[in-house]
Design an enzyme around this catalytic site. Structure first.
Site, PDB file in Angstrom:
ATOM      1  N   ASP A 129     -14.621  13.955  32.328  1.00  0.00           N
ATOM      2  CA  ASP A 129     -13.179  14.441  32.533  1.00  0.00           C
ATOM      3  C   ASP A 129     -12.103  14.017  32.049  1.00  0.00           C
ATOM      4  OD1 ASP A 129     -14.117  12.382  33.883  1.00  0.00           O
ATOM      5  OD2 ASP A 129     -13.129  12.625  35.713  1.00  0.00           O
ATOM      6  N   ILE A 131     -10.559  10.128  29.850  1.00  0.00           N
ATOM      7  CA  ILE A 131     -10.793   8.837  29.354  1.00  0.00           C
ATOM      8  C   ILE A 131      -9.423   7.920  29.614  1.00  0.00           C
ATOM      9  CG2 ILE A 131     -10.795   7.806  27.003  1.00  0.00           C
ATOM     10  CD1 ILE A 131     -13.320   9.356  27.688  1.00  0.00           C
ATOM     11  N   ASP A 132      -9.577   6.956  30.306  1.00  0.00           N
ATOM     12  CA  ASP A 132      -8.625   6.208  30.774  1.00  0.00           C
ATOM     13  C   ASP A 132      -8.332   5.154  29.676  1.00  0.00           C
ATOM     14  OD1 ASP A 132      -6.666   4.595  32.186  1.00  0.00           O
ATOM     15  OD2 ASP A 132      -7.601   5.081  33.967  1.00  0.00           O
ATOM     16  N   THR A 133      -9.065   3.733  30.053  1.00  0.00           N
ATOM     17  CA  THR A 133      -9.112   2.815  29.036  1.00  0.00           C
ATOM     18  C   THR A 133      -9.866   2.911  27.968  1.00  0.00           C
ATOM     19  OG1 THR A 133     -10.877   1.560  30.210  1.00  0.00           O
ATOM     20  CG2 THR A 133      -8.719   1.388  31.032  1.00  0.00           C
ATOM     21  N   THR A 136     -15.493   2.772  29.857  1.00  0.00           N
ATOM     22  CA  THR A 136     -16.644   3.262  30.373  1.00  0.00           C
ATOM     23  C   THR A 136     -17.239   4.131  29.443  1.00  0.00           C
ATOM     24  OG1 THR A 136     -15.628   3.498  32.357  1.00  0.00           O
ATOM     25  CG2 THR A 136     -17.297   4.673  32.049  1.00  0.00           C
ATOM     26  N   LYS A 160      -5.707   9.486  28.722  1.00  0.00           N
ATOM     27  CA  LYS A 160      -4.264   8.977  29.134  1.00  0.00           C
ATOM     28  C   LYS A 160      -3.749   7.986  28.036  1.00  0.00           C
ATOM     29  CE  LYS A 160      -5.110   8.493  34.164  1.00  0.00           C
ATOM     30  NZ  LYS A 160      -5.194   7.461  35.200  1.00  0.00           N
ATOM     31  N   PHE A 181      -2.041   8.714  37.844  1.00  0.00           N
ATOM     32  CA  PHE A 181      -3.185   8.591  38.577  1.00  0.00           C
ATOM     33  C   PHE A 181      -3.317  10.033  38.926  1.00  0.00           C
ATOM     34  CE2 PHE A 181      -6.702   8.521  41.483  1.00  0.00           C
ATOM     35  CZ  PHE A 181      -7.511   7.544  40.840  1.00  0.00           C
ATOM     36  N   VAL A 182      -4.159  10.876  38.275  1.00  0.00           N
ATOM     37  CA  VAL A 182      -4.358  12.122  38.654  1.00  0.00           C
ATOM     38  C   VAL A 182      -5.562  12.540  39.566  1.00  0.00           C
ATOM     39  CG1 VAL A 182      -2.685  13.196  36.922  1.00  0.00           C
ATOM     40  CG2 VAL A 182      -5.335  12.870  36.286  1.00  0.00           C
TER      41      VAL A 182
END
Length: 212
Positions: A129, A131-133, A136, A160, A181-182
Protein backbone atom coordinates in the site's frame (compact mmCIF):
# COMPACT_ATOMS: atom_id res chain seq x y z
CA UNK A 1 17.26 -4.08 -15.07
CA UNK A 2 14.10 -2.30 -16.18
CA UNK A 3 13.80 1.34 -15.17
CA UNK A 4 11.42 2.39 -12.41
CA UNK A 5 8.11 3.58 -13.84
CA UNK A 6 6.97 7.16 -13.53
CA UNK A 7 4.25 8.15 -11.07
CA UNK A 8 1.86 10.93 -10.13
CA UNK A 9 3.75 13.39 -7.92
CA UNK A 10 1.66 15.29 -5.35
CA UNK A 11 3.60 18.35 -4.21
CA UNK A 12 4.10 19.54 -0.64
CA UNK A 13 1.70 22.46 -1.08
CA UNK A 14 -1.23 20.24 -2.09
CA UNK A 15 -4.05 20.72 0.43
CA UNK A 16 -6.41 18.04 -0.85
CA UNK A 17 -10.19 18.44 -0.86
CA UNK A 18 -12.86 19.52 1.59
CA UNK A 19 -14.51 16.57 3.35
CA UNK A 20 -17.97 17.98 2.55
CA UNK A 21 -17.40 17.31 -1.16
CA UNK A 22 -17.26 13.53 -0.62
CA UNK A 23 -19.13 10.71 1.08
CA UNK A 24 -17.31 10.23 4.40
CA UNK A 25 -18.58 7.81 7.08
CA UNK A 26 -20.08 9.83 9.93
CA UNK A 27 -17.98 8.02 12.54
CA UNK A 28 -14.81 9.43 10.93
CA UNK A 29 -16.03 12.91 9.95
CA UNK A 30 -14.45 14.66 12.96
CA UNK A 31 -11.20 12.68 12.75
CA UNK A 32 -10.00 13.72 9.29
CA UNK A 33 -8.38 16.88 8.00
CA UNK A 34 -8.93 16.58 4.24
CA UNK A 35 -9.51 14.08 1.45
CA UNK A 36 -6.04 13.74 -0.09
CA UNK A 37 -6.59 11.27 -2.97
CA UNK A 38 -10.20 10.55 -4.00
CA UNK A 39 -11.21 6.93 -4.61
CA UNK A 40 -11.89 7.45 -8.32
CA UNK A 41 -8.37 8.78 -8.89
CA UNK A 42 -6.92 5.80 -7.00
CA UNK A 43 -8.83 3.38 -9.24
CA UNK A 44 -7.84 5.09 -12.49
CA UNK A 45 -4.17 5.15 -11.51
CA UNK A 46 -4.33 1.49 -10.42
CA UNK A 47 -5.76 0.52 -13.81
CA UNK A 48 -2.80 2.17 -15.51
CA UNK A 49 -0.35 0.38 -13.19
CA UNK A 50 -1.95 -2.93 -14.21
CA UNK A 51 -1.25 -2.12 -17.86
CA UNK A 52 2.36 -1.18 -17.06
CA UNK A 53 2.88 -4.41 -15.10
CA UNK A 54 1.44 -6.59 -17.87
CA UNK A 55 3.73 -4.91 -20.40
CA UNK A 56 6.81 -5.23 -18.18
CA UNK A 57 6.29 -8.85 -17.09
CA UNK A 58 6.20 -10.26 -20.61
CA UNK A 59 5.13 -13.91 -20.55
CA UNK A 60 6.40 -14.65 -17.04
CA UNK A 61 4.18 -16.50 -14.61
CA UNK A 62 3.31 -14.12 -11.76
CA UNK A 63 3.10 -15.06 -8.11
CA UNK A 64 1.27 -12.01 -6.81
CA UNK A 65 2.15 -11.49 -3.15
CA UNK A 66 -0.09 -9.22 -1.10
CA UNK A 67 1.43 -7.42 1.89
CA UNK A 68 -1.30 -7.40 4.54
CA UNK A 69 -3.13 -5.69 5.99
CA UNK A 70 -2.82 -2.28 4.42
CA UNK A 71 -2.15 -3.58 0.94
CA UNK A 72 -5.28 -5.68 0.51
CA UNK A 73 -7.48 -3.07 -1.24
CA UNK A 74 -4.78 -1.96 -3.67
CA UNK A 75 -3.81 -5.59 -4.28
CA UNK A 76 -7.39 -6.72 -4.98
CA UNK A 77 -8.14 -3.81 -7.30
CA UNK A 78 -4.81 -4.17 -9.11
CA UNK A 79 -5.41 -7.88 -9.68
CA UNK A 80 -8.95 -7.21 -10.92
CA UNK A 81 -7.51 -4.92 -13.60
CA UNK A 82 -4.80 -7.45 -14.50
CA UNK A 83 -7.46 -10.18 -14.81
CA UNK A 84 -9.54 -7.92 -17.06
CA UNK A 85 -6.49 -7.39 -19.29
CA UNK A 86 -5.91 -11.16 -19.34
CA UNK A 87 -9.50 -11.72 -20.51
CA UNK A 88 -9.53 -9.06 -23.18
CA UNK A 89 -6.06 -9.20 -24.73
CA UNK A 90 -4.52 -11.62 -27.21
CA UNK A 91 -1.68 -12.21 -24.74
CA UNK A 92 -2.32 -13.24 -21.12
CA UNK A 93 -0.15 -14.02 -18.10
CA UNK A 94 -0.72 -16.98 -15.72
CA UNK A 95 -0.98 -15.82 -12.12
CA UNK A 96 -1.20 -17.30 -8.63
CA UNK A 97 -1.74 -15.43 -5.36
CA UNK A 98 -0.19 -15.52 -1.90
CA UNK A 99 -0.30 -13.33 1.20
CA UNK A 100 2.15 -12.13 3.80
CA UNK A 101 1.68 -9.86 6.80
CA UNK A 102 4.24 -7.31 7.93
CA UNK A 103 3.68 -5.31 11.09
CA UNK A 104 5.94 -2.39 11.94
CA UNK A 105 3.69 0.48 13.10
CA UNK A 106 2.13 1.55 16.37
CA UNK A 107 0.22 4.81 16.34
CA UNK A 108 1.91 6.91 13.61
CA UNK A 109 5.48 5.69 14.21
CA UNK A 110 7.41 2.71 12.89
CA UNK A 111 8.53 0.55 15.80
CA UNK A 112 11.60 -0.68 13.92
CA UNK A 113 10.64 -4.23 14.89
CA UNK A 114 9.26 -5.87 11.74
CA UNK A 115 7.16 -9.00 12.20
CA UNK A 116 6.67 -11.30 9.19
CA UNK A 117 3.70 -13.67 9.14
CA UNK A 118 2.70 -16.06 6.34
CA UNK A 119 3.84 -16.59 2.75
CA UNK A 120 4.08 -20.13 1.43
CA UNK A 121 4.93 -19.68 -2.25
CA UNK A 122 6.92 -16.51 -2.69
CA UNK A 123 8.25 -15.64 -6.13
CA UNK A 124 7.53 -12.67 -8.30
CA UNK A 125 5.33 -9.62 -7.82
CA UNK A 126 4.63 -7.94 -4.48
CA UNK A 127 1.83 -5.46 -3.89
CA UNK A 128 2.09 -2.95 -1.04
CA UNK A 129 0.00 0.00 0.00
CA UNK A 130 2.64 2.55 1.01
CA UNK A 131 6.42 2.87 1.12
CA UNK A 132 7.40 5.17 3.99
CA UNK A 133 11.05 4.82 5.03
CA UNK A 134 11.55 1.70 2.88
CA UNK A 135 13.00 -0.35 5.76
CA UNK A 136 10.06 -2.77 5.86
CA UNK A 137 10.21 -3.49 2.13
CA UNK A 138 13.97 -3.99 2.21
CA UNK A 139 13.46 -6.58 4.96
CA UNK A 140 10.83 -8.35 2.86
CA UNK A 141 13.05 -8.38 -0.24
CA UNK A 142 15.82 -10.03 1.77
CA UNK A 143 13.31 -12.69 2.83
CA UNK A 144 12.21 -13.27 -0.76
CA UNK A 145 15.79 -13.91 -1.88
CA UNK A 146 15.71 -17.15 0.12
CA UNK A 147 13.15 -18.53 -2.36
CA UNK A 148 15.40 -17.85 -5.39
CA UNK A 149 12.76 -16.13 -7.53
CA UNK A 150 13.52 -15.41 -11.20
CA UNK A 151 12.69 -11.78 -10.53
CA UNK A 152 10.97 -9.60 -7.94
CA UNK A 153 8.98 -6.50 -8.85
CA UNK A 154 7.32 -4.29 -6.27
CA UNK A 155 4.15 -2.29 -6.88
CA UNK A 156 3.19 0.30 -4.27
CA UNK A 157 0.24 2.65 -4.40
CA UNK A 158 2.07 5.36 -2.42
CA UNK A 159 5.64 6.44 -1.79
CA UNK A 160 6.37 9.14 0.77
CA UNK A 161 8.98 11.85 0.41
CA UNK A 162 10.58 11.72 3.83
CA UNK A 163 14.05 12.43 5.27
CA UNK A 164 13.76 9.06 7.06
CA UNK A 165 13.84 7.18 3.75
CA UNK A 166 16.58 4.60 3.19
CA UNK A 167 16.44 5.37 -0.53
CA UNK A 168 14.35 2.38 -1.61
CA UNK A 169 12.08 2.93 -4.63
CA UNK A 170 9.52 0.37 -5.92
CA UNK A 171 9.31 -0.67 -9.57
CA UNK A 172 5.72 0.54 -9.94
CA UNK A 173 4.37 3.53 -8.00
CA UNK A 174 0.90 5.06 -8.04
CA UNK A 175 1.52 8.34 -6.25
CA UNK A 176 4.48 10.08 -4.64
CA UNK A 177 3.16 12.06 -1.67
CA UNK A 178 4.45 14.49 0.98
CA UNK A 179 5.41 13.26 4.44
CA UNK A 180 1.87 13.18 5.84
CA UNK A 181 0.23 10.39 7.83
CA UNK A 182 -2.58 9.22 5.56
CA UNK A 183 -5.40 6.74 6.17
CA UNK A 184 -8.18 5.10 4.18
CA UNK A 185 -8.34 2.66 1.26
CA UNK A 186 -7.17 -0.03 3.74
CA UNK A 187 -4.43 2.19 5.24
CA UNK A 188 -4.98 2.26 8.99
CA UNK A 189 -4.20 4.08 12.18
CA UNK A 190 -4.13 1.36 14.86
CA UNK A 191 -6.55 -0.73 12.72
CA UNK A 192 -9.08 2.10 12.21
CA UNK A 193 -9.93 3.85 8.89
CA UNK A 194 -9.44 0.74 6.71
CA UNK A 195 -13.14 1.03 5.79
CA UNK A 196 -12.69 4.51 4.31
CA UNK A 197 -12.78 4.63 0.48
CA UNK A 198 -10.67 7.74 -0.04
CA UNK A 199 -7.11 8.36 1.12
CA UNK A 200 -7.32 11.12 3.74
CA UNK A 201 -5.08 13.01 6.13
CA UNK A 202 -5.89 12.20 9.75
CA UNK A 203 -6.13 15.11 12.20
CA UNK A 204 -4.94 15.43 15.82
CA UNK A 205 -8.40 14.56 17.12
CA UNK A 206 -8.36 11.28 15.23
CA UNK A 207 -4.84 10.42 16.38
CA UNK A 208 -5.78 11.02 20.00
CA UNK A 209 -9.10 9.18 19.79
CA UNK A 210 -7.62 6.00 18.29
CA UNK A 211 -4.25 6.07 20.03
CA UNK A 212 -3.06 2.63 21.16
Amino acid sequence: MASVSSCVVINDEEQGYDLDLFCIPKHYAADLERVFIPHGLIMDRTERLARDIMKDMGGHHIVALCVLKGGYKFFADLLDYIKALNRNNDRSIPMTVDFIRLKSYQNDQSTGDIKVIGGDDLSTLTGKDIIDTGKTMKTLLELLKQYNPKMVKVASLLVKRTPRSVGYRPDFVGFEIPDKFVVGYALDYNEYFRDLNHICVINETGMEKYKA
